[in-house]
Write a protein that holds these residues in place. Structure first.
Motif, PDB file in Angstrom:
ATOM      1  N   ARG A  26      10.809  39.283   2.864  1.00 10.76           N
ATOM      2  CA  ARG A  26      12.174  38.767   2.902  1.00 10.76           C
ATOM      3  C   ARG A  26      13.105  39.685   2.103  1.00 10.76           C
ATOM      4  NH1 ARG A  26      14.231  33.944   4.137  1.00 10.76           N
ATOM      5  NH2 ARG A  26      12.181  32.964   4.197  1.00 10.76           N
ATOM      6  N   GLU A  27      12.616  40.217   0.971  1.00  5.18           N
ATOM      7  CA  GLU A  27      13.434  41.109   0.152  1.00  5.18           C
ATOM      8  C   GLU A  27      13.803  42.373   0.918  1.00  5.18           C
ATOM      9  OE1 GLU A  27      10.749  38.821  -2.711  1.00  5.18           O
ATOM     10  OE2 GLU A  27      10.628  39.705  -0.704  1.00  5.18           O
ATOM     11  N   GLY A  28      12.841  42.929   1.646  1.00  3.79           N
ATOM     12  CA  GLY A  28      13.124  44.120   2.441  1.00  3.79           C
ATOM     13  C   GLY A  28      14.135  43.847   3.530  1.00  3.79           C
ATOM     14  N   GLU A  29      13.978  42.703   4.187  1.00  2.00           N
ATOM     15  CA  GLU A  29      14.935  42.319   5.219  1.00  2.00           C
ATOM     16  C   GLU A  29      16.336  42.178   4.630  1.00  2.00           C
ATOM     17  OE1 GLU A  29      14.031  39.175   8.334  1.00  2.00           O
ATOM     18  OE2 GLU A  29      15.404  38.103   6.986  1.00  2.00           O
ATOM     19  N   GLN A  30      16.436  41.564   3.460  1.00  2.79           N
ATOM     20  CA  GLN A  30      17.733  41.392   2.812  1.00  2.79           C
ATOM     21  C   GLN A  30      18.337  42.734   2.411  1.00  2.79           C
ATOM     22  OE1 GLN A  30      16.710  38.662  -0.340  1.00  2.79           O
ATOM     23  NE2 GLN A  30      17.009  36.854   0.947  1.00  2.79           N
ATOM     24  N   SER A  31      17.497  43.676   1.949  1.00  2.00           N
ATOM     25  CA  SER A  31      18.006  45.000   1.585  1.00  2.00           C
ATOM     26  C   SER A  31      18.597  45.714   2.794  1.00  2.00           C
ATOM     27  CB  SER A  31      16.889  45.841   0.976  1.00  2.00           C
ATOM     28  OG  SER A  31      16.457  45.318  -0.258  1.00  2.00           O
TER      29      SER A  31
END
Length: 463
Positions: free
Chosen positions: A296-301
């Protein structure tokens, strides 16, 4: 009539030539590791007995490590080597976070300290730009700091399954091995996935061995409504297995559990909730085993990088190519000022699910099914857009980039999960007049050699 006794190839008892054993296999030497290679392994050179330098690849080491190695197998232009003894460690060495690090093939760089790790990942982005034809000094100005996902954050995984006389194994393959390892304390995956792994191993242990042996892999994705599980097997499940799996799904509160035999379509065995993911507050169903960004963090980045670019570009009409189920489509359409987006994807199930979510949310999105590898958007089709976004599979977007080179709009946003094909595609665009304005490296596969890249490109205006 053929006389086989006259054919020397047909004679029984023909002598076979003895196989030639590579004399370097088993050779041992003391070496100092020179650098980390593209796959996360150490690179060094040894002098062979005949005085020639030999390239070797060594796992679980860092530059400056002094080790004694034994050459074990031919590997590309060199040899894979195993550490026999550690003579001295470099200052950058950290104790691995996971007890399975040396055996498991999932991570290659847990032993590198955080600062060196970030620098190594950023250097991969710099090298990718250099291979696209950009000088190192200029690349340094373009590449931002690496966005690194935290430990225990990966939300999807494929577990290999092996059921044999020594027990039931649900986990990952060993390093350069087909052996499946149980990994009860993986430092990368979300705790929900690890809890499922142990529960599924216990479930298979209680199953009839014949049925359990049919299962080869199980893919698990943590969605916003629970776990989505897809079992890959060599045979269809019998009635008892179907019932047992349905009960297992209920006990573990699994949203959906599906079964896939060989190349046949998957079949849901338990569908308690619809697995969905949310993009800009829009619920989008996903197919069993469907693609999502790894964390999820990568997607948000990546999404934030796109939103930042939208502020500068202020596009009116956007094309989102290789769109999947819309992880970038909805931010493009709904972030800030609403704008029409044409979303293009070849996977029929992803297209169907995205169309459903668009209809439910009344978003200004048009969804098209199209194979962009064989039929890229080109010519007048591109004239309608002032921004094109693409996020292809690892093979890259060569055909689409060649079309953009001819008829693309002023602005292009590129997302890539493969630095090698990113370099190739960027070179095509740069040769046609596009300039790279910014690159954001995003690391969703912690302690591995993988890296994703986001780039902003603008076509130079002809004076």
């Amino acid at each position: 009539m053929k006389h086989h006794h006259r054919n020397p190839r047909a004679r029984g008892g023909r002598k076979r030539q003895p196989s030639r054993r590579d004399p370097l296999i088993g050779f041992e030497a003391d070496v100092t590791i020179e650098q980390i290679g593209a796959r996360g392994d150490g690179i060094a050179h040894v002098m062979s007995p005949d005085g020639k330098p030999v390239l070797i690849y060594v796992d679980c080491v860092l530059p400056g490590d002094e080790v004694r190695v034994g050459l074990r197998q031919k590997r590309g232009d060199g040899y894979g080597a195993e550490v026999i003894n550690v003579i001295a460690r470099s200052k950058g060495y950290n104790e691995p976070r996971c007890a399975h690090f040396k055996e498991c093939g999932g991570c290659s760089l847990q032993h590198m300290n955080d600062d060196d790790y970030r620098a190594w990942k950023r250097d991969k982005a710099l090298v990718a730009l250099q291979r696209a034809g950009i000088e190192r000094q200029d690349a340094e100005e373009l590449v931002e700091d690496v966005e690194v996902s935290a430990a225990a954050s990966r939300r999807r995984a494929g577990f290999s399954v092996h059921v044999g006389v020594t027990g039931v194994f649900v986990g990952f393959h060993g390093r350069f091995s087909h052996t499946v390892l149980n990994v009860p304390d993986c430092a990368v995956l979300r705790p929900e996935l690890m809890a499922f792994r142990e529960a599924f191993r216990t479930f298979l242990t209680a199953c009839p061995a014949g049925q359990a042996r049919d299962i080869k892999e199980v893919f698990v994705t943590l969605t916003d409504t629970g776990l989505d599980v897809l079992v890959h097997a060599s045979k269809d499940p019998d009635l008892d297995m179907r019932q047992d799996l349905a009960e297992f799904a209920a006990d573990q509160n699994i949203a959906r559990l599906s079964w896939k035999t060989g190349e046949l379509p998957d079949e849901p065995l338990a569908a308690r909730h619809t697995p969905v993911v949310r993009f800009e507050n829009v619920d989008v169903p996903i197919a069993p085993g469907g693609f999502l960004q790894a964390t999820r963090e990568g997607e948000q980045s990546l999404t934030q990088a796109i939103k930042d670019a939208l502020v500068e570009i202020a596009p009116r009409h956007v094309a989102d190519l290789f769109c999947g189920v819309g992880s970038f489509t909805f931010p493009l359409a709904l972030s800030g000022k609403r704008r029409p987006v044409t979303a293009v994807e070849s996977d029929p199930r992803a297209v169907e699910l995205l169309q459903y979510a668009v209809g439910q949310s009344a978003s200004p999105i048009r969804v098209i099914r199209r194979d962009l590898f064989r039929q890229p958007l080109s010519g007048d089709e591109l004239a309608d857009f002032d921004l094109v976004v693409f996020d292809p599979p690892r093979a890259g977007a060569l055909a689409q980039c060649e079309a953009l080179a001819q008829d693309g709009p002023e602005w292009v946003l590129a997302v890539s999960c493969n630095p090698a094909t990113f370099s190739r595609d960027m070179r095509v665009l740069r040769n046609s007049g596009y300039e790279i304005r910014k690159v954001v490296p995003v690391d969703q596969f912690l302690w591995s050699s993988h890296l994703e890249l986001f780039a902003v490109l603008q076509r130079a205006k002809v004076s």
